[in-house]
Design a protein around this motif. Structure first.
Motif, PDB file in Angstrom:
ATOM      1  N   LYS A  35       0.869  -1.187   0.000  1.00  0.00           N
ATOM      2  CA  LYS A  35       0.000   0.000   0.000  1.00  0.00           C
ATOM      3  C   LYS A  35       0.899   1.227   0.000  1.00  0.00           C
ATOM      4  O   LYS A  35       1.707   1.415   0.922  1.00  0.00           O
ATOM      5  N   GLY A  38      -0.698   8.371  -0.248  1.00  0.00           N
ATOM      6  CA  GLY A  38      -0.412   9.692  -0.805  1.00  0.00           C
ATOM      7  C   GLY A  38       0.677  10.434  -0.037  1.00  0.00           C
ATOM      8  O   GLY A  38       1.526  11.094  -0.631  1.00  0.00           O
ATOM      9  N   ASN A  39       0.673  10.273   1.296  1.00  0.00           N
ATOM     10  CA  ASN A  39       1.678  10.961   2.108  1.00  0.00           C
ATOM     11  C   ASN A  39       3.065  10.360   1.960  1.00  0.00           C
ATOM     12  O   ASN A  39       4.054  11.006   2.264  1.00  0.00           O
ATOM     13  N   PRO A  72      -3.933  13.407  -0.443  1.00  0.00           N
ATOM     14  CA  PRO A  72      -3.504  14.799  -0.628  1.00  0.00           C
ATOM     15  C   PRO A  72      -3.759  15.301  -2.054  1.00  0.00           C
ATOM     16  O   PRO A  72      -4.082  16.473  -2.253  1.00  0.00           O
ATOM     17  N   ILE A  74      -6.215  14.287  -4.023  1.00  0.00           N
ATOM     18  CA  ILE A  74      -7.666  14.524  -4.130  1.00  0.00           C
ATOM     19  C   ILE A  74      -7.989  15.878  -3.486  1.00  0.00           C
ATOM     20  O   ILE A  74      -8.733  16.684  -4.056  1.00  0.00           O
ATOM     21  N   GLY A  90     -11.661   9.144   9.790  1.00  0.00           N
ATOM     22  CA  GLY A  90     -10.595   8.793   8.838  1.00  0.00           C
ATOM     23  C   GLY A  90     -11.052   8.548   7.410  1.00  0.00           C
ATOM     24  O   GLY A  90     -10.236   8.220   6.551  1.00  0.00           O
ATOM     25  N   VAL A 102     -12.663  12.006  -7.105  1.00  0.00           N
ATOM     26  CA  VAL A 102     -11.852  10.911  -6.554  1.00  0.00           C
ATOM     27  C   VAL A 102     -11.483   9.930  -7.670  1.00  0.00           C
ATOM     28  O   VAL A 102     -10.315   9.547  -7.817  1.00  0.00           O
ATOM     29  N   VAL A 148     -18.863   6.029   0.042  1.00  0.00           N
ATOM     30  CA  VAL A 148     -17.662   5.353   0.536  1.00  0.00           C
ATOM     31  C   VAL A 148     -17.980   3.866   0.589  1.00  0.00           C
ATOM     32  O   VAL A 148     -19.007   3.462   1.138  1.00  0.00           O
ATOM     33  N   ASN A 185     -15.790   5.232  -3.438  1.00  0.00           N
ATOM     34  CA  ASN A 185     -14.477   5.679  -2.986  1.00  0.00           C
ATOM     35  C   ASN A 185     -14.100   4.769  -1.815  1.00  0.00           C
ATOM     36  O   ASN A 185     -14.843   4.667  -0.842  1.00  0.00           O
ATOM     37  N   GLY A 188      -7.681   3.687   0.955  1.00  0.00           N
ATOM     38  CA  GLY A 188      -6.576   2.940   0.343  1.00  0.00           C
ATOM     39  C   GLY A 188      -6.105   1.753   1.181  1.00  0.00           C
ATOM     40  O   GLY A 188      -5.814   0.677   0.638  1.00  0.00           O
TER      41      GLY A 188
HETATM   42  C1  X2W Z   1      -9.643   8.027   0.348  1.00  0.00           C
HETATM   43  C2  X2W Z   1      -8.999   7.372  -0.850  1.00  0.00           C
HETATM   44  C3  X2W Z   1      -7.555   7.750  -1.046  1.00  0.00           C
HETATM   45  C4  X2W Z   1      -6.666   7.288   0.093  1.00  0.00           C
HETATM   46  C5  X2W Z   1      -9.844   9.544   0.111  1.00  0.00           C
HETATM   47  O1  X2W Z   1     -10.854   9.937  -0.435  1.00  0.00           O
HETATM   48  O2  X2W Z   1      -8.910  10.285   0.458  1.00  0.00           O
HETATM   49  C6  X2W Z   1     -11.648   7.526   1.655  1.00  0.00           C
HETATM   50  O3  X2W Z   1     -11.319   8.250   2.577  1.00  0.00           O
HETATM   51  P1  X2W Z   1      -4.278   7.893   1.186  1.00  0.00           P
HETATM   52  O4  X2W Z   1      -3.253   8.746   0.531  1.00  0.00           O
HETATM   53  O5  X2W Z   1      -3.856   6.481   1.305  1.00  0.00           O
HETATM   54  O6  X2W Z   1      -4.800   8.464   2.461  1.00  0.00           O
HETATM   55  N1  X2W Z   1     -10.916   7.377   0.552  1.00  0.00           N
HETATM   56  C7  X2W Z   1     -12.920   6.749   1.724  1.00  0.00           C
HETATM   57  O7  X2W Z   1      -6.935   6.392   0.858  1.00  0.00           O
HETATM   58  O8  X2W Z   1      -5.476   7.977   0.108  1.00  0.00           O
END
Ligand code: X2W
Length: 287
Positions: A35, A38-39, A72, A74, A90, A102, A148, A185, A188
């Motif tokens: 996995k 984004g960060n 980030p 998004i 979260g 998304v 979600v 959505n 991740g």
């Molecule tokens: C996340 C999907 C992207 C994600 C979102 O919309 O930000 C939900 O919160 P990171 O970078 O791993 O946090 N989906 C449902 O998970 O990104």
């Protein structure tokens, strides 16, 4: 011809490679889900280095799958479009306009950037989302969160087909629903856990921007059983953003994943450190 850099310790480099042999033998043919949040993506150099580690894994006979985030990215696009966004426990509250952004950002921008980085390092990658070949089918997680998704049905055959062809799958956490034309959505981490569970992966590596699960004194716990994780959640030692990550780990292990590692993606070559050295990285959760 370039002259040799005599300042570099080439003997140590050769020794490192030699010491990696037993680990390479242990993981040959195994499935490792990574996995990439984004960060943890960072700049171009960090992206190239991550891609290189993934290509190396494939080169030594591992079947790696990248499941990415992109929170980030998004956020950036929603801001540019003037769409407000908030998180509850979260997860992003996702209305119709948000789910469109998304899907565009994750399956477009972010997914292709990772695919391209892997190709640039000499690997073969194909990007897909949970929609492709019905890989991940969801239902609504919680009415309060809108679109979600919570994965309810997994069809991972497409991933096995890609492994067989020597291709590294790169998966965006966007999914279909049970009804026609639904889009969800998916967090991740949740998506990576569900994919690892469906494949009964040997390892799920959750790359984050913290050094691992910490004990009450703030020290990283290098190895834990699922029972110890449950106790640490109950007594409040594991809190905040680490709760969904450790819950993902527990669910993945319940589904048959052999071990989950929560590690710091900002550490250079984090995946290699974990897989190919005695040292390891982050926190390993295993029954
Ligand atoms: C996340 C999907 C992207 C994600 C979102 O919309 O930000 C939900 O919160 P990171 O970078 O791993 O946090 N989906 C449902 O998970 O990104």
């Amino acid at each position: 011809m370039k002259s040799r850099d005599m300042n570099h310790d080439w003997i140590a480099t050769a020794r490192t490679l030699s010491e990696a042999l037993p680990f390479m033998q242990r993981y040959a043919g195994s499935i490792v889900v990574v996995k990439f949040g984004g960060n943890a993506m960072g700049d171009e150099d960090a992206m190239a280095e991550f891609a290189r580690d993934i290509v190396l894994m494939r080169q030594v006979g591992i079947n790696p799958i990248v499941v990415h985030g992109g929170g980030p990215m998004i956020n950036d696009m929603l801001t540019r479009l003037g769409i407000k966004s908030e998180f509850v426990r979260g997860k992003r509250v996702t209305d119709k306009a948000t789910v469109e952004v998304v899907e565009m950002v994750l399956t477009g921008l972010v997914n292709k950037r990772i695919v391209q980085a892997i190709m640039d390092e000499g690997g073969r990658a194909v990007g897909l989302s949970g929609k492709d070949d019905d890989l991940m089918v969801c239902e609504a997680d919680d009415p309060e969160l809108g679109f979600v998704g919570r994965p309810v049905e997994m069809n991972p055959q497409v991933l096995r087909d890609l492994f067989k062809a020597g291709i590294i799958p790169v998966v965006a956490p966007v999914a279909t629903g049970m009804q026609p034309n639904e889009t969800f959505n998916v967090n991740g981490d949740t998506a990576a856990g569900a994919i690892a569970g469906a494949l009964k992966a040997d390892r799920l590596l959750l790359l984050t921007d913290v050094s691992g699960v910490k004990d009450a004194n703030g020290n990283v716990v290098t190895a834990m059983t699922p029972e110890e994780v449950v106790a640490m959640i109950e007594d409040g030692t594991i809190a905040g953003g680490m709760i969904p990550k450790t819950e993902t780990a527990l669910k993945a292990i319940e589904d048959g994943v052999r071990a989950v590692v929560i590690l710091d993606g900002r550490v250079p070559n984090a995946c290699l450190l974990e897989l190919f050295t005695e040292h390891g990285a982050g926190s390993l959760i295993r029954p």
